[in-house]
Design a protein around this motif. Structure first.
Motif, PDB file in Angstrom:
ATOM      1  N   VAL A 141       0.898  -1.241  -0.101  1.00 28.20           N
ATOM      2  CA  VAL A 141      -0.099  -0.153  -0.021  1.00 28.20           C
ATOM      3  C   VAL A 141       0.824   1.071  -0.014  1.00 28.20           C
ATOM      4  CG1 VAL A 141      -1.822   1.305   1.451  1.00 28.20           C
ATOM      5  CG2 VAL A 141      -2.008  -1.191   1.064  1.00 28.20           C
ATOM      6  N   TYR A 142       1.802   1.392   1.098  1.00 28.23           N
ATOM      7  CA  TYR A 142       2.876   2.412   0.978  1.00 28.23           C
ATOM      8  C   TYR A 142       3.481   2.966  -0.240  1.00 28.23           C
ATOM      9  CZ  TYR A 142       6.026   5.813   2.227  1.00 28.23           C
ATOM     10  OH  TYR A 142       6.881   6.999   2.209  1.00 28.23           O
ATOM     11  N   VAL A 189       1.042   4.039  -3.010  1.00 28.59           N
ATOM     12  CA  VAL A 189       0.588   5.446  -2.628  1.00 28.59           C
ATOM     13  C   VAL A 189       1.801   6.437  -2.809  1.00 28.59           C
ATOM     14  CG1 VAL A 189      -0.177   7.175  -0.820  1.00 28.59           C
ATOM     15  CG2 VAL A 189      -1.176   4.683  -1.334  1.00 28.59           C
ATOM     16  N   ASP A 190       2.964   5.990  -2.341  1.00 29.29           N
ATOM     17  CA  ASP A 190       4.391   6.881  -2.388  1.00 29.29           C
ATOM     18  C   ASP A 190       4.496   7.120  -3.817  1.00 29.29           C
ATOM     19  OD1 ASP A 190       6.083   8.355  -1.077  1.00 29.29           O
ATOM     20  OD2 ASP A 190       7.716   6.869  -1.904  1.00 29.29           O
ATOM     21  N   THR A 248       2.114   9.534  -5.451  1.00 33.07           N
ATOM     22  CA  THR A 248       2.016  10.872  -4.951  1.00 33.07           C
ATOM     23  C   THR A 248       3.437  11.751  -4.855  1.00 33.07           C
ATOM     24  OG1 THR A 248       2.102  10.327  -2.673  1.00 33.07           O
ATOM     25  CG2 THR A 248       0.001  10.742  -3.304  1.00 33.07           C
ATOM     26  N   LEU A 280      -5.538   8.453   2.329  1.00 32.34           N
ATOM     27  CA  LEU A 280      -3.909   7.973   2.155  1.00 32.34           C
ATOM     28  C   LEU A 280      -3.726   8.263   0.608  1.00 32.34           C
ATOM     29  CD1 LEU A 280      -1.871   6.832   3.715  1.00 32.34           C
ATOM     30  CD2 LEU A 280      -2.381   4.592   2.850  1.00 32.34           C
ATOM     31  N   ILE A 281      -4.719   7.828   0.076  1.00 32.22           N
ATOM     32  CA  ILE A 281      -4.487   7.746  -1.744  1.00 32.22           C
ATOM     33  C   ILE A 281      -4.911   8.929  -2.428  1.00 32.22           C
ATOM     34  CG2 ILE A 281      -4.624   5.352  -1.669  1.00 32.22           C
ATOM     35  CD1 ILE A 281      -7.146   5.367  -2.653  1.00 32.22           C
ATOM     36  N   PRO A 298      -4.322  12.285  -3.831  1.00 32.53           N
ATOM     37  CA  PRO A 298      -3.061  13.031  -4.187  1.00 32.53           C
ATOM     38  C   PRO A 298      -3.425  14.556  -3.511  1.00 32.53           C
ATOM     39  CG  PRO A 298      -3.799  12.066  -6.160  1.00 32.53           C
ATOM     40  CD  PRO A 298      -4.795  11.914  -5.200  1.00 32.53           C
ATOM     41  N   PRO A 299      -2.400  15.112  -2.922  1.00 31.05           N
ATOM     42  CA  PRO A 299      -2.715  16.492  -2.215  1.00 31.05           C
ATOM     43  C   PRO A 299      -2.868  17.520  -3.102  1.00 31.05           C
ATOM     44  CG  PRO A 299      -0.771  15.297  -1.530  1.00 31.05           C
ATOM     45  CD  PRO A 299      -1.113  14.750  -2.463  1.00 31.05           C
ATOM     46  N   TYR A 307      -0.346  15.875   6.098  1.00 31.43           N
ATOM     47  CA  TYR A 307       0.367  15.038   5.132  1.00 31.43           C
ATOM     48  C   TYR A 307       0.741  13.775   5.581  1.00 31.43           C
ATOM     49  CZ  TYR A 307       3.745  14.512   1.330  1.00 31.43           C
ATOM     50  OH  TYR A 307       4.660  13.935   0.356  1.00 31.43           O
ATOM     51  N   LYS A 308       0.261  12.651   4.859  1.00 32.86           N
ATOM     52  CA  LYS A 308       0.432  11.355   5.124  1.00 32.86           C
ATOM     53  C   LYS A 308       0.091  10.903   6.417  1.00 32.86           C
ATOM     54  CE  LYS A 308       3.908  10.612   1.849  1.00 32.86           C
ATOM     55  NZ  LYS A 308       5.101   9.855   1.356  1.00 32.86           N
ATOM     56  N   LEU A 357      -1.232   7.308   6.697  1.00 36.09           N
ATOM     57  CA  LEU A 357      -0.011   6.348   6.889  1.00 36.09           C
ATOM     58  C   LEU A 357       0.330   5.903   8.309  1.00 36.09           C
ATOM     59  CD1 LEU A 357       2.460   4.669   5.549  1.00 36.09           C
ATOM     60  CD2 LEU A 357       3.592   6.900   6.018  1.00 36.09           C
ATOM     61  N   TYR A 401      -2.526   4.140   9.795  1.00 36.36           N
ATOM     62  CA  TYR A 401      -2.327   2.714   9.442  1.00 36.36           C
ATOM     63  C   TYR A 401      -1.004   2.147  10.092  1.00 36.36           C
ATOM     64  CZ  TYR A 401      -2.553  -1.201   6.070  1.00 36.36           C
ATOM     65  OH  TYR A 401      -2.574  -2.478   5.397  1.00 36.36           O
ATOM     66  N   ILE A 421       4.685  20.769  -1.111  1.00 34.50           N
ATOM     67  CA  ILE A 421       3.306  20.829  -1.399  1.00 34.50           C
ATOM     68  C   ILE A 421       2.418  21.528  -0.532  1.00 34.50           C
ATOM     69  CG2 ILE A 421       1.412  19.021  -2.087  1.00 34.50           C
ATOM     70  CD1 ILE A 421       3.149  16.964  -2.112  1.00 34.50           C
TER      71      ILE A 421
END
Lengths: 395, 335
Positions: free
Chosen positions: A334-335, A338-339, A342, B138-139, B141-142, B191-192, B195, B198, B254
């Protein structure tokens, strides 16, 4: 029996707690007890436990006094009855169990509350606005922004423009997906390999570990931006590469392997990954930490037990390490996805940023990011569907 | 036992085992050698850009134009450090960035630990749906939400409550202040943040249930159980979260670009991003508008600026590295 109880769940829990606490205390001083005292005390304690269950009101006192009277009680004898009594008391009646469940639900909600607020205020609301932007023509006036609805399929629509009129978005998107197919498996394998390597004992391990996690800092945000904008350093890299082309191992290997007719595609894939090893290493700092922390939570006694049973290292890897690291693999997949999606140095992100900050085309930006976002979501959904059922939690 | 005796004993044992011992020893030695080469190579791969920057930053200007010098400077000079330092506007920028990063990281760590625990250990309605929302967060995009967020904080209001209190029926203009972003961090929207939630959830899920059951049986309430029993065990993971949040705030471009505009905020990250242009501007002011700073000279300032901005992170990293990695295995009742 239970409907006669006037105590609430908290009291009963406390009572059960007392019984168990007493039992633990007793266990400490139990080693040199006489057998007669043991039997008597056991009988007494059992009576007490029954009493507790029958009349919860004054049972606590009786239990406490009974336990005080029988300090020589052996731990092994005493523990099961006390524990079962505690269990019976906490979950004895359906009503109490219901109360407990409700309390848990409320507590859970309170713990999660900050997220719910943030999610609604700072994600759902802006997302809604950006949907509106994606389907509108946004123009800046003196009163702020005005939105004119344009839909999705006619010639003025943002989606129509980015897919049918301009080519750069589609091109960048396809390139991004191709890179993903190369990078994500590469990063996962590399970081797992590095984590197993760094989990071994060798001299200077701490220093080596410290170096491997450096990319977490080196390859983040601004540093990446500055690096990408620094032609001198890039030129130097090219220069070094050009001077050493004769000694390029990957190239030589590629030549040898690709002369055959079979399996070309697979070799090409592997060689592409090896060629990108620098980028992969720079992108896998966190994944290494996650894997390593997972590896370190596996109790060494498991490996010892497996060794005693005659397991080889290979077998204990697949039967112990791999299942126990499963949840970490999911985290990392997942990370990494996503990383990857983005990160700021991709062509697509540059395109989006330029459209936003230089050309101020809010509608188009919204359309682009929504397309991109939906693709990311589809990918992650797929990963979750495949992995989450197979992950094993150790508890 | 002397060395000679040891050697003799080894050969004796080797003879008894029929050569097996020697083979095993050589195998082990070769494995270690191969591993050492691999590790060294990969370490160099990671450190190379940093070393390159270090070399470039100590070059005198004349070396930069010399094609024969690739790494070690011929004319040693520290002038580029002064050049870069001036563009950052001194130590104040660093202190401001530091406070901001500590605040952001601390808030994110605290809120995400609470939420992660809530998701890991309690059953409540809509839990699965809400966790899906974490993944969603999480997914996204900013860039998708950054413009609406910016506009939103220009006229900040929660269901008209603030407008009703102030009596103006208008929200607050929070643009250019630190409050919006800190608010986002405190509510797990930074930001994040997804994550970190999680990570914390995963950590608490792997913690044995017996810990809490024992605490409950002993008469601990839910809050006390969390703070006294589970938090000490979660410390390494929290430190990891804090460090990540700190590093990413320090280097973030960002959100920083939008929430902390350069007009009002001098921050390390935004200064670094523009350091080449700032240096060019300084030279233009000094030598006249027609002066064009040579590309190589500008790049040297960028490299040096990157190094300077890296120093605080490296210090924190070296200090916290142990608690970052090593202590994870020592937490709770594992092992």
């Amino acid at each position: 029996m239970s409907e006669e109880k006037t105590l609430n769940a908290a009291d009963i829990e406390e009572l059960a707690g007392d019984v168990a606490a007493e039992a633990t205390e007793v266990a400490g001083a139990a080693e040199d007890s006489a057998t007669e005292a043991l039997d008597a005390a056991k009988q007494e304690a059992d009576n007490v436990v029954d009493g507790v269950f029958a009349e919860a009101g004054d049972a606590a006192e009786v239990a406490a006094s009974a336990l005080e009277e029988a300090p020589e009680q052996s731990a092994a004898e005493m523990f099961p009855s006390a524990e079962s009594a505690a269990k019976k008391l906490s979950y004895g009646s359906p009503k109490k169990a219901k109360n407990l469940a409700r309390g848990n639900a409320i507590a859970g909600f309170l713990f999660v509350l900050p997220f719910i607020i943030g999610f609604l205020l700072f994600l759902v609301y802006p997302l809604g606005m950006s949907v509106r932007m994606a389907f509108s023509k946004v123009s800046a006036t003196s009163n702020g922004l005005t939105y004119t609805w344009v839909g999705a399929f006619n010639a003025n629509a943002n989606f129509y423009k980015i897919f049918r009129v301009e080519t750069d978005f589609l091109e960048a998107l396809v390139e991004e997906l191709k890179r993903m197919a190369l990078f994500v498996p590469g990063i996962l394998v590399f970081s797992f390999f590095m984590a197993t390597l760094l989990n071994q004992e060798f001299k200077g391990r701490t220093a080596v570990r410290a170096i491997y996690f450096l990319p977490v800092i080196l390859a983040s945000g601004v540093f990446l931006g500055v690096e990408a904008n620094n032609p001198l350093i890039t030129n130097m890299k090219d220069l070094v590469k050009a001077n050493n082309s004769a000694a390029d191992i990957t190239k030589t290997l590629e030549d040898i392997l690709l002369t055959g007719e079979t399996g070309n595609k697979f070799f090409q894939y592997v060689i592409d990954i090896v060629g990108q090893v620098y980028d992969i290493a720079m992108a896998s700092g966190i994944q290494i930490i996650v894997f390593l922390s997972g590896l370190q939570t596996i109790p060494p006694s498991m490996y010892e037990a497996a060794k005693m049973e005659g397991c080889t290292a290979w077998e204990s890897f697949w039967k112990i390490t791999f299942p126990l690291i499963g949840s970490m693999i999911l985290v990392n997949v997942v990370y990494t996805l996503v990383d990857f999606f983005t990160r700021t140095d991709s062509k697509l992100m540059t395109l989006i940023n330029d459209t936003l900050l230089i050309r101020f085309e809010y509608g188009k930006v919204a359309a682009m990011s929504w397309t991109y976002f939906l693709i990311v979501a589809a990918f992650l959904g797929l990963v979750f569907a495949i992995f989450s059922r197979r992950v094993y939690y150790y508890d | 036992m002397t060395r000679a005796e040891k050697r003799q004993a080894f050969w004796e044992r080797n003879r008894k085992s029929g050569g097996y011992l020697l083979k095993k020893k050589i195998g082990q030695w070769l494995f270690s050698l191969g591993r050492a080469i691999l590790i060294f190579g990969l370490c160099f791969l990671i450190l190379q850009p940093l070393l390159q920057k270090l070399c470039v930053s100590f070059m005198a200007e004349i070396d930069l134009y010399d094609n024969t010098i690739t790494s070690v400077p011929r004319h040693f000079s520290t002038i580029s450090f002064g050049n870069a330092w001036r563009q950052f506007k001194g130590i104040k920028t660093f202190i401001r960035s530091l406070w901001l990063a500590v605040g952001v990281a601390g808030l994110q760590m605290l809120s995400c630990t609470l939420v992660g625990y809530g998701f890991a250990r309690f059953k409540f309605p809509l839990k699965k749906f809400l966790f899906g929302c974490v993944i969603l967060m999480l997914i996204v995009p900013p860039t998708t939400i950054i413009t609406p967020l910016y506009l939103y904080f220009g006229n900040f209001d929660i269901f008209g409550i603030i407008g009703a209190i102030t009596g103006t029926h208008k929200g607050l203009n929070l643009q250019g202040l630190a409050i919006p972003y800190l608010l986002m961090c405190a509510t797990c929207a930074g930001y994040k943040a997804g994550l970190y939630i999680y990570m914390m959830r995963q950590h608490f899920r792997n913690e044995p249930k017996e810990l809490e059951e024992a605490a409950y049986v002993d008469g601990c309430g839910r809050l006390r159980t969390f703070f006294q029993i589970l938090l000490p065990g979660a410390r390494p993971m929290m430190v990891s979260c804090f460090l990540f949040a700190f590093v990413w705030q320090w280097t973030d471009q960002i959100y920083t670009r939008v929430f902390f505009p350069t007009a009002k905020w001098d921050l390390v990250s935004t200064k670094l991003l523009n350091i080449g242009n700032l240096f060019d501007g300084e030279n233009k002011a000094k030598y006249g508008v027609a002066y064009v700073t040579p590309q190589a000279y500008m790049n040297q300032v960028m490299a040096t600026g990157t190094l300077i901005a890296l120093v605080p992170l490296l210090v924190i990293y070296i200090v916290a590295q142990r608690s970052f990695v090593e202590s994870i295995s020592q937490s709770g009742i594992k092992g």
